[in-house]
Design an enzyme around this catalytic site. Structure first.
Site: not given
Length: 333
Positions: A30, A87-89, A112, A195, A199, A235, A256
């Site tokens: 992936g 992660d879950p897999a 991770h 991490d 997030e 923006e 500004s």
């Protein structure tokens, strides 16, 4: 050494031949999997890909010229297994394909620390457990490598069974191009907790909620939704680019005087001390394992809560307005 006392490791600190002299199995193809596999191969590393028979990524990996094996075959064949599925897999892939194909002296690498930190995966003795975590998505890791730059990373050693795990981590980091930018040593615990906090409280959860509330405030006050979208979402990239380039100070220098003054007098009223208290609560849930338990429990039961929350978020009016505007302007094409 940097001014804050944290060492930044660069290419001169690593021996690329260490990773070149082992076979690396990248499990998953992936975002991170494809980028790290391609970068490693371009750095002279022998790489095989481990994917399930019905994986949608098999053709892509094969078209890129990789030998694609089943995960258990790749794990058995390689000396370093880079587990880069979501992660879950990871638990199921580890239990079904990797656990019984690890040999003493092998290395198991993560990008991770989630499953190690919360105990969902417990590698056996005699196996190195390490992490190299690029601080950017896979497409950036690949793009920066091809542009002769690199994506910064953190790395960690959980178990040094071989006595060479530290050097192996740096060699892998060099192979994916991370040491061109620099890497900082951390721990699995620190990487995982910071991490997840980043997030949830800032980069994804906090920022998305701030954007939505800003949009709702303007629209409810009678302003055009399209103008509200530009002011609170579009923006944002301009400001983020400035912050990434030179920190908050460059952003303040570039905007500004009106905007800068307004940020001082109004910013703390929006993001007040109660927000920080809520951030501390979120961090507490991450550190205690409460968040991980909630997430994995939901995933194991079919991800019903996750699916419902995703559907609710997708129905927010800002999504329809944004899609319509992006279709009209050249900067989105």
């Amino acid at each position: 050494m940097s001014e804050i006392g944290t060492r930044v490791y660069t290419e001169c600190d690593a021996d690329l031949s260490l990773i070149q002299n082992v076979l690396v199995a990248v499990i998953g193809y992936g975002s991170q999997g494809h980028a790290q596999a391609l970068n490693l191969r371009d750095s002279g590393v022998n790489v095989v890909i481990g994917l399930k028979e019905n994986s949608a990524s098999r053709k892509s990996a094969q078209d890129s010229g990789f030998e694609v094996l089943l995960p258990q075959e790749a794990a058995k064949k390689a000396q370093l297994i880079s587990l880069l599925v979501p992660d879950p897999a990871q638990r199921d892939v580890y239990e079904s394909a990797i656990k019984h194909n690890l040999s003493e002296g092998d290395a198991l690498l993560f990008s991770h620390g989630f499953n190690i930190r919360y105990g969902y995966i417990t590698p056996p003795d005699g196996v190195d457990v390490l992490m190299v975590a690029p601080k950017g998505p896979g497409h950036m890791v690949r793009r920066e490598y091809l542009d002769n730059r690199g994506t910064p990373a953190v790395f960690a050693i959980e178990k040094d069974a071989s006595g060479r795990c530290f050097d192996l981590a740096l060699s892998y980091a060099k192979g994916i191009g991370a040491l061109r930018a620099g890497a900082i040593q951390t721990t699995f615990t620190e990487e995982t907790e910071t991490d997840l906090f980043g997030e949830q409280a800032v980069l994804c959860g906090g920022l998305e909620q701030l954007i939505q509330y800003g949009y709702e405030t303007l629209v409810e006050a009678g302003y055009q939704p399209e103008v509200a979208y530009f002011e609170v979402l579009h923006e944002l990239k301009l400001i983020i680019d400035l912050i990434v380039e030179g920190g908050l100070s460059k952003s303040r220098w570039s905007i500004s005087d009106t905007a800068e003054y307004g940020s001082y007098v109004s910013g703390p009223r929006v993001i007040d001390k109660h927000v920080k208290e809520n951030m501390k609560k979120i961090l507490g849930e991450i550190r205690s394992g409460e968040f991980a338990n909630r997430f994995i429990k939901d995933q194991d039961s079919g991800a019903n809560e996750f699916t419902q929350l995703r559907e609710i978020a997708a129905r927010h009016p800002i999504e329809e307005v944004g899609a319509r505007l992006r279709a009209l302007f050249s900067w989105s094409k």
